[in-house]
Design an enzyme around this catalytic site. Sequence first.
Site, mmCIF file in Angstrom:
data_model
loop_
_atom_site.group_PDB
_atom_site.id
_atom_site.type_symbol
_atom_site.label_atom_id
_atom_site.label_comp_id
_atom_site.label_asym_id
_atom_site.label_seq_id
_atom_site.Cartn_x
_atom_site.Cartn_y
_atom_site.Cartn_z
ATOM 1 N N ARG A 80 -10.777 0.908 14.397
ATOM 2 C CA ARG A 80 -10.672 1.649 13.136
ATOM 3 C C ARG A 80 -11.758 1.088 12.229
ATOM 4 N NH1 ARG A 80 -4.796 1.583 10.193
ATOM 5 N NH2 ARG A 80 -5.391 -0.545 9.718
ATOM 6 N N TYR A 140 14.668 31.724 4.937
ATOM 7 C CA TYR A 140 13.452 32.414 5.346
ATOM 8 C C TYR A 140 13.419 32.657 6.848
ATOM 9 C CZ TYR A 140 11.224 31.438 0.839
ATOM 10 O OH TYR A 140 10.903 31.398 -0.468
ATOM 11 N N MET A 143 10.640 25.111 0.272
ATOM 12 C CA MET A 143 9.754 24.217 -0.475
ATOM 13 C C MET A 143 10.549 23.235 -1.351
ATOM 14 S SD MET A 143 6.732 25.060 -3.165
ATOM 15 C CE MET A 143 5.736 26.073 -2.088
ATOM 16 N N LYS A 198 0.843 -1.202 0.000
ATOM 17 C CA LYS A 198 0.000 0.000 0.000
ATOM 18 C C LYS A 198 0.878 1.252 0.000
ATOM 19 C CE LYS A 198 -0.107 -0.408 4.975
ATOM 20 N NZ LYS A 198 -0.826 -0.805 6.158
HETATM 21 C C1 LIG Z 1 -0.079 -1.620 6.995
HETATM 22 C C2 LIG Z 1 -0.696 -2.822 7.541
HETATM 23 C C3 LIG Z 1 0.103 -3.934 7.906
HETATM 24 C C4 LIG Z 1 1.599 -3.929 7.885
HETATM 25 O O1 LIG Z 1 2.116 -3.360 9.067
HETATM 26 P P1 LIG Z 1 3.690 -3.181 9.287
HETATM 27 O O2 LIG Z 1 3.801 -2.638 10.647
HETATM 28 O O3 LIG Z 1 4.146 -2.229 8.264
HETATM 29 O O4 LIG Z 1 4.287 -4.518 9.130
HETATM 30 C C5 LIG Z 1 -0.543 -5.081 8.265
HETATM 31 N N1 LIG Z 1 -1.904 -5.141 8.320
HETATM 32 C C6 LIG Z 1 -2.682 -4.087 8.019
HETATM 33 C C7 LIG Z 1 -4.144 -4.235 8.096
HETATM 34 C C8 LIG Z 1 -2.107 -2.890 7.630
HETATM 35 O O5 LIG Z 1 -2.881 -1.841 7.346
#
Ligand SMILES: *Cc1c(COP(=O)(O)O)cnc(C)c1O
Length: 821
Positions: free
Chosen positions: A588, A716, A765, A491
């Site tokens: 979540r 800046y 930037m 991801k």
């Molecule tokens: C991102 C994620 C992981 C991976 O977690 P890491 O700490 O990067 O190994 C596993 N499960 C879910 C649901 C995630 O969102």
Amino acid sequence: MIKELILEEILQIISGRLVQRGSTGAINHITTDSRKIISGKDSLYIALEGSKYNGHDFVSAVYQEGIRYFILKEGHLPQEEFPDATILAVSDTVAALQALARWNRQLFGGPVLAIAGSNGKTIVKEWLGQVLGTIHSVAKSPKSYNSQIGVPLSIFGMEAYHKVAILEAGISKAGEMEKLEHMIAPTLGIFTNLGTAHDEGFSDRDEKLKEKLLLFRQSRLIIYRKDQVDIARVLEDTFPAEKLVSWSSSPGAHYTLSVKKDGNRTKILLMQPDLSLNSFETDFSDEASLENLRHVIVGALTLGMPVRDIQEGIRGLKPLEMRLSVKQGLYNSTIIDDTYNNDVAGLEVALEFLSNQRPKRRKILILSDLPQAGDLVRVYQQVCHLIQHYQLDYIYGVGQDIRRLAAYFPQNSLVFEDTNALIQHLNPVDLENDLVLVKGARKYGFESIVNHLQERIHGTTLEINLNALSHNYNFYKGKLRPGTKIMAMVKAFAYGGGSVEIANQLQQLKTDYLAVAYTDEGVLLRNNGIHLPIMVLNPDPQGFHNLLKYQLDPAVYSLEFFEKIGKFCQARDARLNIHLDMDTGMRRLGFEQDHIPALGQLIAKYPQLTINSIYTHLVGADEEVHEDFTLTQLKRFEAMSGLVKGFLNYPVLLHALNSAGILRYPEYQFDMVRLGIGLYGIEVTGLYHKSLRPISTLRTTISQIKHLAKGESIGYGRKGLMEKDGKIATIPIGYADGYDRRFSNGKGYVSVHGQRAKVIGNVCMDMCMVDITEIDARVGDEVIIYGENPSVIDLAENIGTIPYELLTSISDRVKRIYYMD
Ligand SMILES: *Cc1c(COP(=O)(O)O)cnc(C)c1O
């Protein structure tokens, strides 16, 4: 290729048992990897067992490739019939491989130089091979093949026409070196240095050193550095003086090699035993490279190479990590740059790398002559085999010798006199959407071809080491039971690294699943040849049709969502694999305990949805303080998933562990784990941080240097102030590139020539300024923003965030470059 062997000889060498006599043709190749069979009919396959695979599982695949000779382990003989196969059985297949290696070694009449030591083995081998290769034909181990299995494979590359062989020998525990020595039987040795790697396998440093020195038991000469006092002492106690060849930066050794730095150039001054003086010029200025270079110089001198040739050879050396790199070409082509050297072993490595890239329109090879090939007929015959095996679509040749191969090239391929003639002819648009390997010996200057084809890269790049990714993947895999599956998290653009290339590498590693956050991320992977199952963590209802179209498996986290996606499939008479997310404490997304009965009804109502897996996510697996909570989560998950399983009449995978969880709670690995940050080289529990390799290096170069007086302000808001007279460098990276503004005013630092340079003033930037008062640097010099050093972990801590945030915030405009070291 080895010298031809017949059945009777093989039986004698390996002292094996003939189980079945079939084909009895002669053997020219030995292979242990079912994916790398170049010439089936004259190859012998040896099945090895590793922690991650068992070579006996591939006998049938190898047979399909045309192989008819097998060495297998007693008790692992195949049940199936393999007509016409010759099968030999031994009690230990590694020992058989090593016996064949020893046999091949003994046919070699030239000097064999072996390299041992903790660091620098591969680079010394590559550089020495490179330098010697300018005048001789050299056999050397590919990559860092230095283990119990790598060494035999290297030895099989030694051929009668080579003038000298260079092999590296690596060990991780006591008892291994003796076997390597037995095979390599080196006539010369280089001992690089002694570090702390692999200390676990030994009782103390002296034991480790003594074990390593076993390699040189029979050597005539051993090269070492005398000003590493504790090593020199042991060497001088172990070996008679006439065998030792020492060098040192100050007088007192056979060769004195002192270093003089002058601006961007470094000079190495050599005083030989006959008191003659010479100097060598190089661009390298860091300590490690200068030590490695001096080993190379003494190695080449000891092998009788004239100083003038060594000087010439040293000048063109490059850092190893940049050897095989993938670059974005013009017209959407992909360029694999390997313009460093050209021999058969290197060509094979490069072609394999090419075939592992995601497919594009055509596979093109731009290839120079192989200088110092020795036996031209034999070498070009091997090149032909490789070209045929890797099924190239088109070849551009450059040189005289290569012209003879033209008959074996794909249709209409072209051969040019020299590099310039090729560049004149080649219009980058001809290679639109192609995958192009540019592979040439140094003297052909193929960099100019890469330049011609490549998209210009300005300033800042993020370099991703795909080998380090494989290393990290295998580290975690090694912590799991053999049957546990791995879902790799790609991801957020694979945590900033670039999802397509990384997913492709994971596909090579045969990962079981991938996971992305959004449907679009999955579509991108499918459009780029990724066929692994992909889970989408947070699918948007607007993208439901894409889930079907691209075969992406959504995570389903609520009753409403289940109903929605169920209806969607029902209306289209379509099926989807889904994954159920259980909320056990993250709060979540996810089903809660009291949703489960209703979930059961939905599962029954929508049989078009197949539940592929049930999972939960841990909130504090990285920290020991949360252990009680983590265990509560895992217990809840067991209970909840148990109830859901009760609704199903088919098997389903359970998974809960992320990277940290794999290391802390391996007993809860269930059927699969979800590996994220660890893959990218960051070990968040702190338990094993030395075991991973960083995969990404963010680099840039100095745009301008200014000399400032005490009291002047910088940037800046006038936030930076010179505390004394000094100088600053401006570098082209700012918060729009993802260089966090919290690094302003000394919170962040970069590395210039291995030295720390603090950010001075506010990060802008597109740029920022660093203090280089104490550093000798020029415009254009390289700056490491993060990588090995500074590490992302340390930088994140400095500004009170986590490595995840730093990795994922590098913006799109920073070019990603992929390479394998
Ligand atoms: C991102 C994620 C992981 C991976 O977690 P890491 O700490 O990067 O190994 C596993 N499960 C879910 C649901 C995630 O969102």
